[in-house]
Structure formats: structure tokens, C-alpha cells
Motif scaffolding. Structure first.
Motif, PDB file in Angstrom:
ATOM      1  N   TRP A 192       0.823  -1.207   0.000  1.00 26.67           N
ATOM      2  CA  TRP A 192       0.000   0.000   0.000  1.00 26.67           C
ATOM      3  C   TRP A 192       0.853   1.252   0.000  1.00 26.67           C
ATOM      4  O   TRP A 192       0.500   2.257  -0.631  1.00 26.67           O
ATOM      5  CB  TRP A 192      -0.946  -0.016   1.203  1.00 26.67           C
ATOM      6  N   SER A 193       1.991   1.210   0.689  1.00 21.12           N
ATOM      7  CA  SER A 193       2.906   2.357   0.644  1.00 21.12           C
ATOM      8  C   SER A 193       3.418   2.585  -0.771  1.00 21.12           C
ATOM      9  O   SER A 193       3.553   3.733  -1.223  1.00 21.12           O
ATOM     10  CB  SER A 193       4.082   2.129   1.594  1.00 21.12           C
ATOM     11  N   LEU A 194       3.732   1.495  -1.477  1.00 22.35           N
ATOM     12  CA  LEU A 194       4.183   1.626  -2.865  1.00 22.35           C
ATOM     13  C   LEU A 194       3.125   2.323  -3.708  1.00 22.35           C
ATOM     14  O   LEU A 194       3.437   3.207  -4.508  1.00 22.35           O
ATOM     15  CB  LEU A 194       4.506   0.241  -3.438  1.00 22.35           C
ATOM     16  N   ARG A 195       1.879   1.944  -3.528  1.00 18.89           N
ATOM     17  CA  ARG A 195       0.811   2.579  -4.306  1.00 18.89           C
ATOM     18  C   ARG A 195       0.724   4.074  -4.004  1.00 18.89           C
ATOM     19  O   ARG A 195       0.588   4.904  -4.909  1.00 18.89           O
ATOM     20  CB  ARG A 195      -0.519   1.897  -4.017  1.00 18.89           C
ATOM     21  N   GLY A 196       0.760   4.439  -2.720  1.00 11.78           N
ATOM     22  CA  GLY A 196       0.694   5.852  -2.365  1.00 11.78           C
ATOM     23  C   GLY A 196       1.867   6.637  -2.904  1.00 11.78           C
ATOM     24  O   GLY A 196       1.722   7.778  -3.370  1.00 11.78           O
TER      25      GLY A 196
ATOM     26  N   ILE B 291      -0.538   1.782 -11.150  1.00 11.85           N
ATOM     27  CA  ILE B 291      -0.147   2.063  -9.774  1.00 11.85           C
ATOM     28  C   ILE B 291      -0.708   1.001  -8.842  1.00 11.85           C
ATOM     29  O   ILE B 291      -0.009   0.478  -7.968  1.00 11.85           O
ATOM     30  CB  ILE B 291      -0.628   3.469  -9.364  1.00 11.85           C
ATOM     31  N   PHE B 292      -1.956   0.640  -9.042  1.00  7.34           N
ATOM     32  CA  PHE B 292      -2.596  -0.302  -8.122  1.00  7.34           C
ATOM     33  C   PHE B 292      -2.211  -1.754  -8.384  1.00  7.34           C
ATOM     34  O   PHE B 292      -2.257  -2.573  -7.461  1.00  7.34           O
ATOM     35  CB  PHE B 292      -4.110  -0.102  -8.117  1.00  7.34           C
ATOM     36  N   TYR B 293      -1.804  -2.071  -9.598  1.00  7.93           N
ATOM     37  CA  TYR B 293      -1.404  -3.446  -9.879  1.00  7.93           C
ATOM     38  C   TYR B 293       0.108  -3.644  -9.839  1.00  7.93           C
ATOM     39  O   TYR B 293       0.573  -4.780  -9.984  1.00  7.93           O
ATOM     40  CB  TYR B 293      -1.985  -3.903 -11.219  1.00  7.93           C
TER      41      TYR B 293
ATOM     42  N   ASP C 112      -4.961   5.945   3.301  1.00  6.66           N
ATOM     43  CA  ASP C 112      -5.513   5.011   2.326  1.00  6.66           C
ATOM     44  C   ASP C 112      -4.998   5.403   0.946  1.00  6.66           C
ATOM     45  O   ASP C 112      -5.143   6.554   0.505  1.00  6.66           O
ATOM     46  CB  ASP C 112      -7.044   4.993   2.339  1.00  6.66           C
ATOM     47  N   SER C 113      -4.399   4.421   0.250  1.00  8.64           N
ATOM     48  CA  SER C 113      -3.728   4.714  -1.009  1.00  8.64           C
ATOM     49  C   SER C 113      -4.697   5.241  -2.075  1.00  8.64           C
ATOM     50  O   SER C 113      -4.344   6.140  -2.846  1.00  8.64           O
ATOM     51  CB  SER C 113      -3.003   3.468  -1.526  1.00  8.64           C
ATOM     52  N   LEU C 114      -5.914   4.707  -2.129  1.00 11.10           N
ATOM     53  CA  LEU C 114      -6.864   5.193  -3.129  1.00 11.10           C
ATOM     54  C   LEU C 114      -7.335   6.603  -2.797  1.00 11.10           C
ATOM     55  O   LEU C 114      -7.495   7.438  -3.695  1.00 11.10           O
ATOM     56  CB  LEU C 114      -8.055   4.243  -3.236  1.00 11.10           C
ATOM     57  N   ALA C 115      -7.535   6.882  -1.515  1.00 10.81           N
ATOM     58  CA  ALA C 115      -7.914   8.241  -1.121  1.00 10.81           C
ATOM     59  C   ALA C 115      -6.796   9.225  -1.466  1.00 10.81           C
ATOM     60  O   ALA C 115      -7.064  10.351  -1.916  1.00 10.81           O
ATOM     61  CB  ALA C 115      -8.220   8.291   0.377  1.00 10.81           C
ATOM     62  N   ILE C 116      -5.545   8.810  -1.269  1.00 14.12           N
ATOM     63  CA  ILE C 116      -4.410   9.666  -1.622  1.00 14.12           C
ATOM     64  C   ILE C 116      -4.393   9.926  -3.121  1.00 14.12           C
ATOM     65  O   ILE C 116      -4.211  11.059  -3.579  1.00 14.12           O
ATOM     66  CB  ILE C 116      -3.095   9.032  -1.140  1.00 14.12           C
ATOM     67  N   LEU C 117      -4.570   8.876  -3.917  1.00 13.32           N
ATOM     68  CA  LEU C 117      -4.578   9.052  -5.372  1.00 13.32           C
ATOM     69  C   LEU C 117      -5.688  10.002  -5.795  1.00 13.32           C
ATOM     70  O   LEU C 117      -5.463  10.912  -6.616  1.00 13.32           O
ATOM     71  CB  LEU C 117      -4.725   7.691  -6.047  1.00 13.32           C
TER      72      LEU C 117
END
Length: 219
Positions: free
Chosen positions: A13-17, A165-167, A68-73
Motif C-alpha cells: 500500500w505504501s508503494l501505491r501511495g 499504480i494499483f497493480y 488510504d492509497s486510493l484516497a491519496i490518489l
């Protein structure tokens, strides 16, 4: 902006953010809070992670605090424009949103049995039926995105986007655990893995001293 992340070796999740911050083009600093290490509990309640109660990644931007990575994106997309993160054609954008949402909420078997570990390379890993089902679903999503909308480049929707980013952590898992994938998927995985941002993350991960024994199992 300041992004708080966990160990680069382990924290998908850190990688995604982090990738979302890179994709935004905005300047940011980063701070690593080692997962479950010394000071972790204090950080959850009193330190930089207090607003998220120990969840990483966590983005501080002035008075805005986003976890939350999606909220950050989505927060970053609001700042710089959604077209930087999502494909422009409505049908492609709809598929990308659905794929990201499914990744964000699903694939629990793959996550649970194949935790991200950038320093680990498994041989002879035998996934159970639940993991195999997750892998087949992911490959079908990749195939649809590439076939319908991937003609403009090597990534799921041509150019690097929120879906990649998510995959990206899934790509690392497939490599770590030695999953056999069809040629189109391998070409996509190579494109993600060779992306300069992924290589920057991997190089930084290699320099980390922290080890979490539970994530280092090789059996």
C-alpha cells in the motif's frame, strides 16, 4: 507535501501511495516508519501516524491529512487533474476505475498467502485454488484492458496510469512467487518492473535494514 510510508520491502500500500505522488508531478518528501518496529505503537497514537491510527501510507499536505492509497490518489487527482491518473475515453476510464476498485477491495487470497517481499524469490511455490482463482481473475482483467485500450503503450491503458499504480505490487508478487503467466502479461510485467519509479523504489528497498520474520518464510 510529506508522505509517510512503511518498509519499502513489504508495504504494497505504501508503494501505491508513493507511485501516486510520483504520478502527480508534485514535490513531496517521504518518511519511513518501520512496520511493527520500535516506536510503531507510539507513532500510531502520538506520532505522525496518529491520524490514520497506524495505517500507511499517510499524506500530509498543509491542513489536509489523507490516508488510504486510493484516497491519496484521488486527492492528488483533484489537485492536478484527473487526466493525469485516468484514461480519457469514457469506456476506458470506467474499466480503469472498476479494476482499481476491485484491486483495492479484493484478491484476499493472493494478499494473504503471497505477501509482498522485494528481497524474497520463491521457487516451487504451489498456490492453492483460491490464489489460483485470484491470479486468473487478474490476468483476465489485464488481458481485457490491454486488448481494448492498451494500444498506445506498454501499460494497461497504454500510458502509465492509476491502474498500473494499483497493480504494481501484484507484478512484484507474481515475480517473487514465480507465477507462470502468458506472454502478454509477462510483457506488461516487464514494462512495470522496468519503469524508473519502480526501480527507484526497489533500489531504496534493498538498502533497508529492517526484517520482519513473519514475511520472510520460504517454505
Amino acid at each position: 507535501m510529506k508522505l509517510i510510508i512503511g518498509n519499502r520491502v513489504y508495504s504494497s500500500w505504501s508503494l501505491r501511495g508513493w507511485l501516486a505522488c510520483k504520478q502527480s508531478g508534485l514535490a513531496f518528501t517521504e518518511e519511513v516508519v518501520p512496520l511493527y518496529g520500535e516506536g510503531w505503537d507510539e507513532s500510531k497514537t502520538l506520532g505522525v501516524l496518529a491520524p490514520s491510527h497506524g495505517r500507511v501510507p499517510l499524506l500530509w499536505d498543509g491542513e489536509a491529512v489523507v490516508w488510504d492509497s486510493l484516497a491519496i490518489l484521488n486527492y492528488l487527482a483533484d489537485k492536478v487533474g484527473t487526466d493525469r491518473f485516468w484514461p480519457k475515453p469514457p469506456a476506458a476510464r470506467a474499466l480503469a476505475h472498476a479494476m482499481v476498485a476491485e484491486m483495492h477491495a479484493g484478491f484476499m487470497a493472493l494478499r494473504g498467502q503471497c505477501p509482498m517481499n522485494l528481497r524474497l524469490h520463491r521457487t516451487g511455490f504451489q498456490p492453492d485454488a483460491a490464489v489460483q482463482a485470484d491470479v486468473m481473475r487478474i490476468l483476465s482483467l489485464w488481458a481485457e484492458a490491454r486488448a481494448r485500450f492498451g494500444g498506445g503503450g506498454p501499460f494497461l491503458f497504454g500510458s502509465f496510469s492509476a491502474a498500473d499504480i494499483f497493480y504494481a505490487p501484484v507484478v512484484s508478487r507474481f515475480l517473487t512467487y514465480g507465477f507462470t503467466v502468458p506472454g502478454f502479461a509477462r510483457a506488461y510485467m516487464d514494462a512495470v518492473w522496468e519503469h524508473p519509479w519502480l526501480q527507484q523504489w526497489v533500489e531504496a528497498a534493498a538498502a533497508e535494514p529492517w526484517i520482519i520474520p513473519a514475511f520472510e518464510r520460504k517454505d
